[in-house]
Write a protein that holds these residues in place. Sequence first.
Motif, PDB file in Angstrom:
ATOM      1  N   ILE A  84      39.935  38.505  42.255  1.00 54.70           N
ATOM      2  CA  ILE A  84      41.215  39.187  42.425  1.00 54.70           C
ATOM      3  C   ILE A  84      40.964  40.667  42.194  1.00 54.70           C
ATOM      4  N   GLN A  85      41.082  41.461  43.257  1.00 56.73           N
ATOM      5  CA  GLN A  85      40.950  42.906  43.118  1.00 56.73           C
ATOM      6  C   GLN A  85      42.328  43.457  42.798  1.00 56.73           C
ATOM      7  N   ILE A  86      42.433  44.134  41.667  1.00 56.52           N
ATOM      8  CA  ILE A  86      43.705  44.691  41.212  1.00 56.52           C
ATOM      9  C   ILE A  86      43.666  46.205  41.340  1.00 56.52           C
ATOM     10  N   THR A  87      44.690  46.752  41.988  1.00 54.33           N
ATOM     11  CA  THR A  87      44.881  48.194  42.021  1.00 54.33           C
ATOM     12  C   THR A  87      46.201  48.468  41.315  1.00 54.33           C
ATOM     13  N   SER A  88      46.121  49.217  40.211  1.00 55.95           N
ATOM     14  CA  SER A  88      47.312  49.500  39.409  1.00 55.95           C
ATOM     15  C   SER A  88      47.280  50.951  38.953  1.00 55.95           C
ATOM     16  N   ASP A  89      48.249  51.331  38.128  1.00 54.70           N
ATOM     17  CA  ASP A  89      48.278  52.697  37.608  1.00 54.70           C
ATOM     18  C   ASP A  89      47.098  52.992  36.690  1.00 54.70           C
ATOM     19  N   SER A  90      46.384  51.959  36.273  1.00 55.58           N
ATOM     20  CA  SER A  90      45.215  52.174  35.408  1.00 55.58           C
ATOM     21  C   SER A  90      43.906  52.148  36.204  1.00 55.58           C
ATOM     22  N   GLY A  91      43.980  52.078  37.545  1.00 52.04           N
ATOM     23  CA  GLY A  91      42.775  52.116  38.366  1.00 52.04           C
ATOM     24  C   GLY A  91      42.533  50.822  39.107  1.00 52.04           C
ATOM     25  N   LYS A  92      41.262  50.620  39.505  1.00 54.70           N
ATOM     26  CA  LYS A  92      40.874  49.414  40.244  1.00 54.70           C
ATOM     27  C   LYS A  92      39.982  48.548  39.370  1.00 54.70           C
ATOM     28  N   SER A  93      40.225  47.255  39.412  1.00 50.98           N
ATOM     29  CA  SER A  93      39.418  46.290  38.660  1.00 50.98           C
ATOM     30  C   SER A  93      39.262  45.037  39.494  1.00 50.98           C
ATOM     31  N   GLU A  94      38.201  44.293  39.228  1.00 53.21           N
ATOM     32  CA  GLU A  94      37.996  43.004  39.889  1.00 53.21           C
ATOM     33  C   GLU A  94      37.918  41.922  38.834  1.00 53.21           C
ATOM     34  N   LEU A 125      42.982  30.925  51.403  1.00 48.92           N
ATOM     35  CA  LEU A 125      42.013  32.008  51.221  1.00 48.92           C
ATOM     36  C   LEU A 125      40.784  31.849  52.112  1.00 48.92           C
ATOM     37  N   LYS A 126      40.484  30.627  52.547  1.00 51.19           N
ATOM     38  CA  LYS A 126      39.357  30.419  53.466  1.00 51.19           C
ATOM     39  C   LYS A 126      39.585  31.122  54.796  1.00 51.19           C
ATOM     40  N   LYS A 127      40.851  31.390  55.124  1.00 54.23           N
ATOM     41  CA  LYS A 127      41.185  32.101  56.359  1.00 54.23           C
ATOM     42  C   LYS A 127      40.939  33.599  56.224  1.00 54.23           C
ATOM     43  N   GLY A 128      40.780  34.073  54.979  1.00 57.89           N
ATOM     44  CA  GLY A 128      40.533  35.490  54.744  1.00 57.89           C
ATOM     45  C   GLY A 128      41.248  35.955  53.488  1.00 57.89           C
ATOM     46  N   PRO A 129      40.912  37.153  53.016  1.00 60.16           N
ATOM     47  CA  PRO A 129      41.543  37.687  51.810  1.00 60.16           C
ATOM     48  C   PRO A 129      43.068  37.764  51.964  1.00 60.16           C
ATOM     49  N   LEU A 130      43.769  37.593  50.865  1.00 56.85           N
ATOM     50  CA  LEU A 130      45.227  37.645  50.839  1.00 56.85           C
ATOM     51  C   LEU A 130      45.661  38.801  49.940  1.00 56.85           C
ATOM     52  N   THR A 131      46.392  39.757  50.510  1.00 58.31           N
ATOM     53  CA  THR A 131      46.895  40.898  49.748  1.00 58.31           C
ATOM     54  C   THR A 131      48.342  40.644  49.363  1.00 58.31           C
ATOM     55  N   VAL A 132      48.642  40.787  48.067  1.00 57.12           N
ATOM     56  CA  VAL A 132      49.987  40.555  47.557  1.00 57.12           C
ATOM     57  C   VAL A 132      50.419  41.775  46.745  1.00 57.12           C
ATOM     58  N   ASP A 133      51.561  42.353  47.124  1.00 53.25           N
ATOM     59  CA  ASP A 133      52.164  43.421  46.335  1.00 53.25           C
ATOM     60  C   ASP A 133      52.981  42.760  45.240  1.00 53.25           C
ATOM     61  N   MET A 134      52.653  43.099  43.978  1.00 56.07           N
ATOM     62  CA  MET A 134      53.249  42.416  42.837  1.00 56.07           C
ATOM     63  C   MET A 134      54.035  43.398  41.964  1.00 56.07           C
ATOM     64  N   GLN A 135      55.158  42.914  41.456  1.00 54.75           N
ATOM     65  CA  GLN A 135      55.990  43.699  40.563  1.00 54.75           C
ATOM     66  C   GLN A 135      55.973  43.073  39.167  1.00 54.75           C
ATOM     67  N   ASP A 136      56.220  43.911  38.185  1.00 56.29           N
ATOM     68  CA  ASP A 136      56.313  43.410  36.816  1.00 56.29           C
ATOM     69  C   ASP A 136      57.644  42.691  36.639  1.00 56.29           C
ATOM     70  N   LEU A 158      46.421  45.312  34.467  1.00 59.23           N
ATOM     71  CA  LEU A 158      47.629  45.113  35.275  1.00 59.23           C
ATOM     72  C   LEU A 158      48.581  46.306  35.202  1.00 59.23           C
ATOM     73  N   GLY A 159      48.445  47.127  34.173  1.00 59.23           N
ATOM     74  CA  GLY A 159      49.229  48.351  34.082  1.00 59.23           C
ATOM     75  C   GLY A 159      50.702  48.117  33.816  1.00 59.23           C
ATOM     76  N   LYS A 160      51.460  49.205  33.894  1.00 62.00           N
ATOM     77  CA  LYS A 160      52.886  49.155  33.557  1.00 62.00           C
ATOM     78  C   LYS A 160      53.793  48.976  34.757  1.00 62.00           C
ATOM     79  N   GLY A 161      53.330  49.294  35.945  1.00 54.80           N
ATOM     80  CA  GLY A 161      54.192  49.225  37.126  1.00 54.80           C
ATOM     81  C   GLY A 161      53.728  48.183  38.114  1.00 54.80           C
ATOM     82  N   ASP A 162      54.002  48.470  39.388  1.00 51.71           N
ATOM     83  CA  ASP A 162      53.609  47.571  40.465  1.00 51.71           C
ATOM     84  C   ASP A 162      52.093  47.578  40.647  1.00 51.71           C
ATOM     85  N   VAL A 163      51.560  46.470  41.159  1.00 49.70           N
ATOM     86  CA  VAL A 163      50.127  46.371  41.442  1.00 49.70           C
ATOM     87  C   VAL A 163      49.933  45.776  42.829  1.00 49.70           C
ATOM     88  N   THR A 164      48.768  46.009  43.384  1.00 46.78           N
ATOM     89  CA  THR A 164      48.334  45.320  44.584  1.00 46.78           C
ATOM     90  C   THR A 164      47.182  44.421  44.192  1.00 46.78           C
TER      91      THR A 164
END
Length: 173
Positions: free
Chosen positions: A42-52, A70-81, A160-166
């Motif tokens: 899970i690659q996370i992009t948040s206000d604290s940077g990028k992490s895997e 997921l076998k069909k390909g990566p799944l990107t989800v915009d997530m809210q707190d 995961l940070g304080k706000g929204d993440v991808t």
Amino acid sequence: MKRLFAFLMTVFLLASTACANGNSKETISSDKGELSDMKISIQITSDSGKSELTATLVDNSSATAFYQLLKKGPLTVDMQDYGNFEKVGPLGTTLPRNDTQITTTSGDIILYQGNQITIYYDTNSWNFTRLGKVLSTLRQSSGTASSTTSITQAELKKILGKGDVTAVFNIIE
């Protein structure tokens, strides 16, 4: 006359049972709670940077359906707190549910209402379907090499940070 009435009652009860079972919107199967060999990143992009993060899915039909997606390909989800204990976002599809009353812990990956995915960084109790567990984070060392370390609740909360993440979910090959 009694035989006819008994026969009709039996037919009615069998038909009622079949209709009730056919109208179920959930797929219920056993969730042994055991981790399987299905591993994801899970690659996370948040206000604290990028992490895997790395995670292992559990042994149930919901996690298997998620893995097949997921076998069909990566799944990107915009997530809210939500509620200061989870990040939640839409899957864009519906997966089979295996809802049971559980109390989440930090790192739990949960399917909510069949079409939302959540990553918990604190506890919550409800009827959920457990998909998996975040086990570690990949930390970049020098160059292209990386090392894996276990993740604590505080580290996950910071990632995961304080706000929204991808979040980008992908199979680990």
